[in-house]
Each structure stands twice: as C-alpha cells, then as structure tokens.
Design a protein around this motif. Structure first.
Motif: not given
Lengths: 330, 292
Positions: B228-250
């Motif tokens: 849910f976090a990956s889907t519902f959070l769009l703004d980089d600054s609102k990410y939880t860690f579970a989403v933020g960590l993914q953002s290092f790997i594109s």
C-alpha cells in the motif's frame, strides 16, 4: 476509548434469546455494552473493508483501467467512462485464451510456493526448536542469533539478499570458489523461484522456531520419562509425545504460515521488482496488473483479488470448522 | 540455563536425557552454529557493504576492507530525505498503532467476555479479514481514496493499515483477555462498576502486557508495510522507509552503497527494540492465537 454507540440490542435480544425475565434484563444490559464495544471495529471494517470490497466486486464486472477511470489532470476532472461487462473478466481469467499463461500457471506456482515454504518453515523451525530445547551451553546465544531474520524488517533484508544473489554477488562467488555452478538467481525463471523460496524460508523460520519452542517447553517432562520407562525409542517419543504436545501450537502456526505465505507480497515484489513474470504469485501478479503496467488494468486486478479471496474463504472456513471440531475455539 | 555437562543432575527434571552424548552434542552445536551463521550472514554482509564508498563495490567486496569509510552514512543523513522518511514512518506506524490497538482492545474484550448475538459471525469476520490478500482491497481503495483525496496522505495509509491490524489485534487481545479470570469482572460488577468501568479500571491495567504486544505488532507491521505504501505514496518526502529504500534502486541507477547504509540505519533501532520485547511478543502471539 469508550465510544458511545447506542445499539438497538433490545429488540434483537428479545427475538433471539427467549430466556427467563430476570436473565433478560441482565443480558440486555450486557449486550448493549457489547455492541458499543465492538462498534468501532465493526465501523472500521465496514467502511474500510466492506465498502471497498463491494466496490471492488463491482469493478470486476466492468472494464475499468487507468485510461477510462475518473482522474484529475491538472485542474480538469475527467469522468469515468468504463462500462459494465458482466462476468467477462472472470471468464477470461479462468478459461480465456491466455488463461494458462496468466492465471493457472500462477495459481499452480502459488500453491507450490505456499506448500514448499510452509513445510520448510515448519520442519526447519521444529528441528531448531528441538535443538534449542536441549540442555546445552550457549543456547540463549543461539536463540538470539537465530531470531535475527525476524527482528530485522523484511524490506531491509530482502535488499540484502538481492545484493547477495546478484550475478557477481557473494553467493555466486562462494559457489564458484568451490567449483559449483553459478545460477543467475535473479534472471532465470527456475532459479528465481528457488531464490524466492530461499529468501522466504530464511525470513519465516524464526517465527516457527520460537512458537514451536514455546510449545515444546510447555510439554510435561513427566510424559517423556513415562515414555522412556515404557521403553519408547527416541522416534516413538517424538511421534507420540512431542508431536501431540505441539498440536495446538502447530495448528495455529501452520494456519498463520499458510495465510502469510499465500499473501506474501513484500519478498517477491522487492526481490525482483518488475522483472520476473514467472516467479510472481497470485497476489503480486494481481498487483502488477493493477499498478505495475501501463495502462493499469483495474478491473482484472480486482477480479484476481476476488478470486484470491474466494480461495482463502474456502480454506479458512474449512480450517475454522476443523478447529471447532477439535474444540479449540470458544 | 546451562548446567555444566560433567556434574550429575541434582534435580529429577534433569534425569530425562539431561546429558547429551558427545556425538549428539557436537552435532547439535554444529547444526546450530551453521544455522546461526546463515541467519546472521545477510545482515553482516549488508553492514559490510555499507562501508564501501562506491556504488559498485558490492561486486568486488574484497576491496572494501582497504577503503572502508562511513561516507555513505553521512551522505544519507545529510543529502537524502532520510529524516522526512523517518517522520513519515513514525506518523504512519504510530497512528496505526494508536487507532488500531484502541479499537481492537474494546472488541477483544467484548468477544472474550460477552456472548452477544452476532458474536460468532463477528469472530469469523475478524479471522477472515486477517487473511485478506492486499490484492482484494488495493484497487477499490485506490479508487475511493483518489476521490477522497487521500492518496499520497499519511491518514490514508493509516486507514489502510488498520484493515489488517485491527482484526489481528482483536484476536490477539481476545486471547489475552481470556487468560484474565472472569471472577475479576464479576467482582467489579458486584462492586457496582459498569462493564465499561470494569474494562477500563480493572481489566485494561491487567492487560498491559497484552496491549504492549498488540502495539508492538501493529507498529512493526505498519512500519514494514510495502504494497500500500508503494502505491499510495507519491511524493518523495512522504515516503515511509519501506518505499524510500526502494527509491535508491531504479532501473537506471542502483546506488547499492547508499541503500545499504540506509538499511543499516533503519535496521539498528528496530532490531534493538525487537530484542527488548521479543520474549513478550512470542508469548503474546502464540497465546493470542492458540487460545482462540
């Protein structure tokens, strides 16, 4: 905490429980409180589960996707234009031309995945729990080390595994250095599946181990003594004392294990990103249909969701009945 | 807990194969050591790789030892949205815990103590929703939330997390309340307390360990929620860690070194916290579900 929600319990009470008058008054009072107490959860579940579920079911009867759903572009709001198509989505999933590729292959893999993982969890967990249940030096230290995979958040460890399983990662270097083959864990379908099971096993064993250890410690030692005096072999003691003694813990952890594994999203999603169509289980596949592709196929994704729910309802109600028969449920 | 192996067992309890044979003992130690190494290795490896300054260092880990540095950590702390993510994660996990445990406690109590009409169906629904695959709800939720403008909001995520946490905590707490003698409730009633009063003043204080377990479970679950976090959070600054960590790997750029450092920073407090409470969690989780 004490939410006031007047519940019309009296009428219902009178209808359903014809009891002596003095008990009626008592039970009326109790029911009123009971309804007030469960009201928040009923409300939460109704609004957050019931309504979306109904809405989701309606979506499965349409051809909704991200191109025809209501959406906002800048200041313009575009109304939804999807239309009702009845049960076509289900028909297409279950026996359409691509049914095998899309649904059934994932269905089979999901069953294999769930069964394999839960068996591995249970067997490895039980072996470790029994080892830890012995009187031996350092068992507290072992225990603390062994629950580490459980203590670290899954989304962190999955990335650790991703680095380790990379083509030139440490696992392949180790395998190479002892002359074994170096599979491409993250690219080849079979190895992707193996890797997924491996990582999930690693993540799931500690919970089983600890739960079963708790179960083992609650078994009366006298039973073992008695069995030993009767001349039971180690295997017989295991079979007739340990396993029955664990049955209530086992039934719970196996149920939880099946449900968690069947619905396991994070491991496969994070391990492969968008790269492994063959290693996707039904849950991640449904997610991918709805959010991992363009255009997003909302209707199909929801239809997968409904099918998954149907599978789980059947499973849970059987299990519930089985528990009730074994008198483990109040 | 560990008795010296050569002394004779003084208590009857230890008579039962208290002493392992030497072969069995060695075999046990070997198995447990190997298992511990397997459990430990990925984490140790992650910590080790986080010391390598270059994003491709994971491919030749031998070189890290010579140039080990904490530069990844300082970069993550100063140049990424780490603290935004921390705040988001705490808001989401904290909100979920507060709301989830509070509503689950009254329900758990009601289903533990009161046999009201609708009791059984409610228990069944609680059990069933626990098993809900995220795929069932994620699409309709997304649609409903976008209409309510709850996509990309922490409140939305808290509400979503509650769908799984509330039923589970209700079960867990029901199990805990079942272990508190019902005589206490009766005594409270006799003393003139209402059921709410009994719950609030007698039972809830006694149930503190159970509440702690439920809170811990809720917090950890919301903390680590991915789908849910990956889907519902769009703004980089609102990410939880579970989403933020993914953002290092594109697809274009995988900064494994920064990812590893962030992962370590996240994992350390959580793991420490976990070890502090693990004993209670284990009892709580199994008690809650075994007793049903």
């Amino acid at each position: 905490m004490t939410l006031t929600a007047p519940a019309p319990a009296a009428a219902e009470n009178r209808r359903r429980a014809p009891r002596p008058v003095q008990r009626m008054r008592d039970s009326y009072r109790r029911y009123w409180y009971a309804y007030a107490m469960v009201a928040p959860v009923v409300l939460v579940l109704g609004l957050l589960v019931g309504y979306p579920l109904a809405r989701g079911f309606y979506l499965t009867l349409t051809d909704a996707n991200s191109l025809n759903s209501a959406r906002t572009i800048g200041v313009n709001t575009i109304d939804a234009t999807y239309k009702f198509i009845g049960l076509d989505n289900y028909a297409e999933i279950l026996w359409g031309p691509s049914a095998y590729d899309r649904f059934w292959s994932h269905f089979v893999w999901t069953i294999v995945w769930t069964a394999t993982c839960v068996v591995l969890h249970y067997v490895i967990g039980l072996v470790l729990a029994m080892l830890l249940n012995q009187r031996m030096r350092g068992r507290v230290a072992y225990r603390l080390l062994l629950i580490l995979p459980w203590a670290v958040p899954t989304f962190v460890t999955v990335f650790a595994w991703r680095i380790m399983l990379a083509d030139a990662g440490v696992i392949n270097s180790m395998l190479g250095s002892i002359g074994l083959m170096e599979p491409s864990w993250l690219e080849d379908p079979t190895w992707q599946r193996t890797a997924a099971i491996m990582v999930n096993t690693w993540c799931g064993v500690p919970f089983m181990m600890i739960s079963l250890l708790g179960g083992l410690q609650s078994i009366d030692e006298n039973l073992y003594e008695a069995a030993e005096i009767d001349g039971a072999s180690a295997w017989q003691r295991f079979r007739h004392v340990t396993l029955p003694g664990l049955s209530s813990v086992s039934s719970t952890v196996v149920l939880l294990g099946v449900i968690w594994t069947f619905n396991q999203f994070a491991i496969i999603f994070l391990l492969f990103g968008n790269t492994a169509p063959d290693a996707q289980i039904l849950v991640t596949w449904a997610y991918r249909l709805g959010f991992g592709q363009q255009p997003r196929d909302f209707a199909m994704s929801a239809a997968y969701g409904v099918l998954l729910l149907a599978i789980l309802i059947v499973f849970t109600s059987f299990y519930y009945r089985w528990l009730k028969r074994n008198d483990q449920l109040a | 807990m560990t008795s010296s192996p050569s002394t004779l067992a003084p208590r009857t309890k230890q008579r039962r194969r208290g002493e392992l044979g030497p072969v069995a003992k060695v075999a046990s130690h070997v198995t447990l050591t190997v298992a511990s190494l397997i459990a430990l290795f990925p984490i140790v490896w992650l910590v080790y790789l986080s010391l390598g300054p270059d994003k491709d260092d994971y491919l030749h880990p031998g070189g890290i030892l010579a140039k080990a540095t904490l530069v990844n950590y300082s970069f993550v702390l100063t140049n990424t949205a780490f603290f935004d993510w921390l705040w988001s994660t705490l808001v989401v996990a904290g909100g979920t815990t507060l709301f989830g445990v509070m509503s689950a406690a009254t329900t758990g109590y009601a289903v533990s103590r009161m046999r009201f009409p609708g009791h059984r169906p409610l228990m069944w629904v609680l059990l069933l929703t626990q098993a809900f695959p995220i795929a069932v709800l994620i699409v309709p939720m997304y649609e409903i939330f976008s209409q309510l403008r709850l996509v990309d909001s922490h409140l939305g995520l808290i509400l979503v997390n509650c769908t799984t946490i509330v039923p589970y905590c209700s079960w867990l707490l029901k199990g805990y309340f079942d272990t508190i003698p019902i005589e206490l409730d009766e005594a409270g009633m006799i003393d003139g307390l209402t059921p709410f009063g009994t719950f609030w003043r007698l039972i809830l204080p006694l149930a503190r360990p159970g509440l702690a377990v439920a809170a811990f479970y809720a917090f950890i679950t919301a903390f680590a929620e991915v789908a849910f976090a990956s889907t519902f959070l769009l703004d980089d600054s609102k990410y939880t860690f579970a989403v933020g960590l993914q953002s290092f790997i594109s697809e274009h750029d995988a900064q494994w070194n920064l990812m590893a450092a962030t992962a370590v920073l996240i994992a350390i407090p959580v793991t420490a916290f976990f070890y502090l409470v693990q004993r209670h969690v284990v009892t709580g989780l199994t008690a809650g579900s075994v007793k049903g």
